[in-house]
Scaffold this motif. Structure first.
Motif, PDB file in Angstrom:
ATOM      1  N   THR A  20       6.949   5.371  -7.662  1.00 40.81           N
ATOM      2  CA  THR A  20       6.991   6.316  -6.539  1.00 40.81           C
ATOM      3  C   THR A  20       8.369   6.340  -5.896  1.00 40.81           C
ATOM      4  OG1 THR A  20       4.619   6.042  -6.076  1.00 40.81           O
ATOM      5  CG2 THR A  20       6.015   6.848  -4.275  1.00 40.81           C
ATOM      6  N   GLY A  26       0.799  -1.210   0.000  1.00 38.54           N
ATOM      7  CA  GLY A  26       0.000   0.000   0.000  1.00 38.54           C
ATOM      8  C   GLY A  26       0.836   1.266   0.000  1.00 38.54           C
ATOM      9  N   PRO A  27       0.162   2.435   0.034  1.00 41.57           N
ATOM     10  CA  PRO A  27       0.864   3.720  -0.038  1.00 41.57           C
ATOM     11  C   PRO A  27       1.494   4.166   1.268  1.00 41.57           C
ATOM     12  CG  PRO A  27      -1.502   4.077   0.074  1.00 41.57           C
ATOM     13  CD  PRO A  27      -1.307   2.596  -0.002  1.00 41.57           C
ATOM     14  N   ASP A  28       1.238   3.449   2.361  1.00 42.12           N
ATOM     15  CA  ASP A  28       1.759   3.847   3.656  1.00 42.12           C
ATOM     16  C   ASP A  28       3.284   3.839   3.658  1.00 42.12           C
ATOM     17  OD1 ASP A  28       1.067   4.295   6.646  1.00 42.12           O
ATOM     18  OD2 ASP A  28       2.567   2.697   6.693  1.00 42.12           O
ATOM     19  N   ALA A  29       3.867   4.903   4.222  1.00 44.73           N
ATOM     20  CA  ALA A  29       5.326   5.047   4.226  1.00 44.73           C
ATOM     21  C   ALA A  29       6.006   3.898   4.955  1.00 44.73           C
ATOM     22  CB  ALA A  29       5.716   6.383   4.851  1.00 44.73           C
ATOM     23  N   ALA A  30       5.390   3.418   6.022  1.00 48.37           N
ATOM     24  CA  ALA A  30       5.993   2.328   6.788  1.00 48.37           C
ATOM     25  C   ALA A  30       6.064   1.047   5.957  1.00 48.37           C
ATOM     26  CB  ALA A  30       5.201   2.084   8.069  1.00 48.37           C
ATOM     27  N   GLU A  31       5.052   0.811   5.136  1.00 54.19           N
ATOM     28  CA  GLU A  31       5.066  -0.372   4.275  1.00 54.19           C
ATOM     29  C   GLU A  31       6.138  -0.272   3.194  1.00 54.19           C
ATOM     30  OE1 GLU A  31       1.107  -2.439   3.290  1.00 54.19           O
ATOM     31  OE2 GLU A  31       0.551  -0.328   3.470  1.00 54.19           O
ATOM     32  N   GLN A  32       6.340   0.944   2.709  1.00 52.94           N
ATOM     33  CA  GLN A  32       7.271   1.123   1.596  1.00 52.94           C
ATOM     34  C   GLN A  32       8.719   1.332   2.036  1.00 52.94           C
ATOM     35  OE1 GLN A  32       6.004   3.985  -1.321  1.00 52.94           O
ATOM     36  NE2 GLN A  32       3.956   3.100  -1.515  1.00 52.94           N
TER      37      GLN A  32
END
Length: 306
Positions: A100, A61-67
């Protein structure tokens, strides 16, 4: 030599040697080893032998923690000499995440971006490829592949025009099952493409029967997907000690040994293991350094992994 000319000489040579006050001479530290490359047959452009797949791993997903872990993976990949990142519209959000992070890190110019078209019909194919460019945040991609040969003739006609317009640099086709190898080989013999992506590993060697030879004869670069046979090989081997002779190939892990088996085949240009873990990425990238197995050692790897 005058003092002035001596100073100029040392500066021009990059100060390779430094003299201390005690009179000792020190050599400059050696450069770190560089990733091995193979030429893309249609242009001779060098391509690092270890690339990166994104199936499942970059579908977050777009969440910073995931990326965040994936950002570290991408930064490390480039720092260690990698360029080719392969994705597809069928990989969920992977294209968007790659785009991204490539822009966020400023690494996009250093990447060899590859993605795919996976639909039927000319108009729908164009729509999907335009969408991929948007998600990857790119005006063009380095490689566009027809995924699993779906409506290949239609999309290859479109891609021929896109290549002439500079929207793609290279064109290819893909598959991931041995049952499709004959169909892939026939297409390579009838259409001009730059790349073919197929499954190849020590556990899936069917491509050796014909397809790899056809690719080499036709001057087609080969990207090996599933280099760990979908992860099954590593799961089976992780409890088995690495054979001592792996050191002859500068290998410290089963992942490196299995990858070196793949990239040592003379028809293979690049392998694309996928991972979301920086530690696994570092391990994989070491397979692109040092010595590669000859036929005798390839046979030993296959026997050990059987």
């Amino acid at each position: 030599m005058s003092r002035f000319h001596r100073r100029a000489f040392l500066h021009a040579s990059g100060l390779a040697l430094a003299t201390t006050a005690a009179g000792r001479v020190w050599a400059a530290p050696p450069e770190p080893p560089r990733m091995l490359t193979r030429p893309i047959p249609s242009t001779q452009e060098p391509l690092p032998v270890i690339g990166m797949g994104t199936w499942q791993t970059f579908d977050v997903g777009p969440d910073a923690a995931e990326q965040a872990p994936l950002e570290e993976v991408l930064r490390t990949f480039v720092a260690l000499g990698g360029t080719l990142v392969d994705s597809s519209p069928m990989y969920g959000r992977s294209e968007e995440v790659v785009g991204t992070l490539a822009v966020k890190t400023g690494l996009q110019p250093k990447l060899f971006l590859a993605t795919k078209v996976w639909t039927s019909g000319k108009a729908e194919g164009i729509r999907q490829m335009e969408d991929s460019l948007r998600k990857l945040r790119a005006q063009r991609v380095d490689l566009m592949e027809v995924h699993n040969l779906v409506d290949a003739a239609t999309h290859l006609d479109t891609l021929r025009a896109w290549k002439e317009e500079g929207r793609v640099r290279y064109v290819g086709v893909t598959h991931y099952t041995a049952s499709a190898h004959d169909a892939v080989a026939k297409l390579l013999q009838s259409r001009k493409v730059d790349f073919v992506q197929i499954n190849y590993s020590v556990g899936e060697r069917e491509a050796e029967q014909r397809l790899l030879s056809v690719a080499r004869e036709r001057g087609v670069a080969v990207i090996a997907n599933r280099p760990f046979a979908g992860g099954g090989l590593l799961q089976r081997l992780k409890r088995k000690p690495l054979p001592p002779w792996a050191a002859e190939l500068d290998c410290e892990s089963w992942a490196q040994l299995l990858l070196k088996f793949v990239i040592s085949h003379p028809a293979v240009t690049c392998a694309i293991p996928a991972t979301s873990k920086p530690s696994h990425l570092r391990d994989n990238m070491k397979a692109g350094l040092g010595r590669l197995p000859d036929e005798k050692l390839r046979a030993r790897i296959a026997a050990e992994a059987a």
